[in-house]
Scaffold this motif. Structure first.
Motif, PDB file in Angstrom:
ATOM      1  N   LEU A  94       0.831  -1.202   0.000  1.00  0.00           N
ATOM      2  CA  LEU A  94       0.000   0.000   0.000  1.00  0.00           C
ATOM      3  C   LEU A  94       0.866   1.252   0.000  1.00  0.00           C
ATOM      4  N   ALA A  95       1.954   1.257   0.770  1.00  0.00           N
ATOM      5  CA  ALA A  95       2.841   2.421   0.817  1.00  0.00           C
ATOM      6  C   ALA A  95       3.530   2.644  -0.525  1.00  0.00           C
ATOM      7  N   ILE A  96       3.947   1.580  -1.180  1.00  0.00           N
ATOM      8  CA  ILE A  96       4.581   1.720  -2.501  1.00  0.00           C
ATOM      9  C   ILE A  96       3.605   2.348  -3.486  1.00  0.00           C
ATOM     10  N   GLY A  97       2.361   1.894  -3.441  1.00  0.00           N
ATOM     11  CA  GLY A  97       1.368   2.477  -4.340  1.00  0.00           C
ATOM     12  C   GLY A  97       1.123   3.951  -4.064  1.00  0.00           C
ATOM     13  N   PHE A  98       1.064   4.348  -2.781  1.00  0.00           N
ATOM     14  CA  PHE A  98       0.850   5.743  -2.430  1.00  0.00           C
ATOM     15  C   PHE A  98       2.039   6.602  -2.833  1.00  0.00           C
ATOM     16  N   SER A  99       3.251   6.083  -2.627  1.00  0.00           N
ATOM     17  CA  SER A  99       4.446   6.891  -2.893  1.00  0.00           C
ATOM     18  C   SER A  99       4.606   7.223  -4.368  1.00  0.00           C
ATOM     19  N   SER A 100       4.004   6.428  -5.234  1.00  0.00           N
ATOM     20  CA  SER A 100       4.139   6.682  -6.658  1.00  0.00           C
ATOM     21  C   SER A 100       3.285   7.863  -7.131  1.00  0.00           C
ATOM     22  N   VAL A 101       2.334   8.291  -6.318  1.00  0.00           N
ATOM     23  CA  VAL A 101       1.447   9.380  -6.735  1.00  0.00           C
ATOM     24  C   VAL A 101       1.482  10.576  -5.785  1.00  0.00           C
ATOM     25  N   MET A 102       2.052  10.427  -4.595  1.00  0.00           N
ATOM     26  CA  MET A 102       2.066  11.550  -3.650  1.00  0.00           C
ATOM     27  C   MET A 102       3.232  11.385  -2.684  1.00  0.00           C
ATOM     28  N   LEU A 158       5.069  12.620   1.240  1.00  0.00           N
ATOM     29  CA  LEU A 158       4.683  12.549   2.643  1.00  0.00           C
ATOM     30  C   LEU A 158       4.269  13.928   3.141  1.00  0.00           C
ATOM     31  N   SER A 159       3.016  14.055   3.583  1.00  0.00           N
ATOM     32  CA  SER A 159       2.497  15.280   4.180  1.00  0.00           C
ATOM     33  C   SER A 159       1.444  14.886   5.202  1.00  0.00           C
ATOM     34  N   TRP A 160       0.920  15.891   5.900  1.00  0.00           N
ATOM     35  CA  TRP A 160      -0.039  15.549   6.943  1.00  0.00           C
ATOM     36  C   TRP A 160      -1.287  14.892   6.384  1.00  0.00           C
ATOM     37  N   ALA A 169      -1.031  -0.364   9.093  1.00  0.00           N
ATOM     38  CA  ALA A 169      -0.786   1.078   9.080  1.00  0.00           C
ATOM     39  C   ALA A 169       0.640   1.416   9.502  1.00  0.00           C
ATOM     40  N   ILE A 170       1.179   0.715  10.490  1.00  0.00           N
ATOM     41  CA  ILE A 170       2.549   0.979  10.942  1.00  0.00           C
ATOM     42  C   ILE A 170       3.544   0.708   9.817  1.00  0.00           C
ATOM     43  N   SER A 171       3.393  -0.419   9.130  1.00  0.00           N
ATOM     44  CA  SER A 171       4.298  -0.741   8.023  1.00  0.00           C
ATOM     45  C   SER A 171       4.192   0.302   6.917  1.00  0.00           C
ATOM     46  N   ALA A 172       2.981   0.705   6.597  1.00  0.00           N
ATOM     47  CA  ALA A 172       2.792   1.695   5.537  1.00  0.00           C
ATOM     48  C   ALA A 172       3.434   3.026   5.898  1.00  0.00           C
ATOM     49  N   MET A 173       3.259   3.478   7.149  1.00  0.00           N
ATOM     50  CA  MET A 173       3.845   4.753   7.566  1.00  0.00           C
ATOM     51  C   MET A 173       5.367   4.711   7.557  1.00  0.00           C
ATOM     52  N   LEU A 174       5.946   3.636   8.072  1.00  0.00           N
ATOM     53  CA  LEU A 174       7.407   3.542   8.107  1.00  0.00           C
ATOM     54  C   LEU A 174       8.008   3.526   6.713  1.00  0.00           C
TER      55      LEU A 174
END
Length: 406
Positions: free
Chosen positions: A81-89, A91-93, A120-125
């Motif tokens: 999930l984090a990899i997918g998010f990082s490709s489009v945005m 880190l911000s609040w 959620a912890i894995s995704a945030m880290l």
């Protein structure tokens, strides 16, 4: 000298204490996990591996297997999930809040149990690191190492079987109920204030709290015999203990009702009058004493059946039940005469006999044998229904429709 003699017993209790065992096992397994991760991971401090091992190495092998699977699935889901998010945005609040919401929602859908937050912890880290790809997959690798070490540790050093400690809890519950019955019997031929009778009722209600503790110990014992090579008949061990606790729980409920009947009778009699005449009180005291003895014998029988020869315990239970029935019949005749002379409290007198009958019926050996057979048949049917394709093949070979498997 007394201190020296007490040391072995204290050491023996510590070895059977789940907290002590879990502490030692978790420490050793987590240390080994960190040593392995240092050799295989590119991270300077691969702490995810020992963290996973601490969460994975449970007291029982069954818990270890289920926990390992849920933990790995949760971490991998968070990383992906984090990899997918990082490709489009970045880190911000607001992106952090969005990924937490998505992770917790995903964790509920994939049913990882207590590891929903781990998604959620894995995704945030992973989202917050600079070298995303390397950090992400290193976290997955460390999680797999931790889960693998924890599982291997339990396979090589089999966790203890907690059947004996669960049996001790069941026996202790039976003895607590017996003590309450004896205290009730001691007050039958003396003036009994309502407050004292109410206190006995509260004691009976407090037994519910102890039943919850025994149930937790029994669940741990049930887990410890699953997938454990040291137990030849895990289904029998679980059913014997579980049905025994169920029977004692029913008896506790009836004892609570019996204490309530005596409290109501105390309200009718008044503080200066005894609950019963001396002859009836002596008979009821005898009945309650035999009931308490039968409960303890039943508890011993339940725990003996899973470890030693149960013939002696069964004979003691049968003798206590015979004596209890004989005393009960004698008291019934005495109460009938009193009711004929003073019918005011006949409902409460009848209720006392009915409650005694219920306890005796629950402890009856034939009743218990029938209950055991029913539970064993049910457990065997459920196990066969879960055997998958082989079960369907067998049903087809017998000419049974597949729809009957539902």
């Amino acid at each position: 000298m007394p201190r020296i003699l007490s040391s072995p017993s204290a050491l023996s209790r510590a070895r059977r204490d789940p907290v002590v065992v879990q502490t030692l096992r978790g420490t050793v397994a987590a240390t080994l996990s960190y040593a392995v991760a240092e050799q295989l991971s590119s991270q300077p401090a691969p702490l995810t591996a020992p963290l996973t091992t601490l969460l994975v190495v449970q007291v029982t092998l069954f818990s270890t297997l289920t926990t390992s699977a849920r933990r790995v699935v949760a971490v991998v889901a968070g990383v992906v999930l984090a990899i997918g998010f990082s490709s489009v945005m970045g880190l911000s609040w607001w992106s952090l809040g969005l990924i937490i919401l998505a992770s917790l929602t995903l964790g509920q859908f994939i049913r990882v149990g207590e590891f929903v937050q781990e998604v959620a912890i894995s995704a945030m880290l992973v989202l917050g690191v600079t070298q995303l790809a390397s950090q992400a997959w290193d976290r997955v690798l460390e999680t797999l190492i931790g889960a693998g070490v924890g599982l291997s540790f339990n396979l090589l050093f089999a966790p203890p079987v907690w059947v004996e400690s669960a049996g001790e809890s069941i026996e202790d519950l039976a003895r607590r109920v017996r003590q309450l019955l004896l205290r009730l019997g001691e007050e039958l031929d003396s003036p009994t204030p309502v407050a004292r009778a109410a206190e006995r009722l509260h004691e009976a209600r407090r037994l519910d709290q102890y039943i919850a503790e025994v149930d937790a110990a029994l669940r741990q014992a049930e887990d410890s015999v699953r997938l454990n090579p040291r137990i030849s008949e895990p289904l029998l061990s679980r059913v014997v203990l579980r049905t025994g606790l169920d029977t004692l729980e029913i008896c506790v409920v009836v004892v609570r009702v019996l204490a309530r009947s005596l409290t109501d009778l105390a309200k009718r009699r008044g503080s200066d009058d005894p609950l019963f005449e001396p002859e009836i009180a002596a008979g009821l005291r005898d009945v309650l004493g035999h009931l308490g003895g039968a409960l303890v014998s039943f508890g011993v029988l339940v725990t003996t059946q899973v470890s030693r020869d149960a013939e002696g315990a069964e004979e003691r239970l049968a003798a206590e039940l015979r004596a209890a029935w004989s005393s009960r019949d004698h008291v019934a005749e005495l109460l009938l005469r009193q009711v004929q002379r003073h019918p005011a409290a006949w409902q409460l007198h009848g209720a006392l006999l009915a409650e005694v009958d219920r306890i005796l019926d629950e402890l009856d050996l034939e009743h218990r044998t029938q209950r055991l057979m029913e539970e064993l048949d049910r457990g065997g049917s459920q196990r066969r229904s879960r055997s998958g394709p082989l079960a369907r093949v067998r049903r087809l070979a017998r000419g049974e429709p597949l729809r009957s498997a539902r």
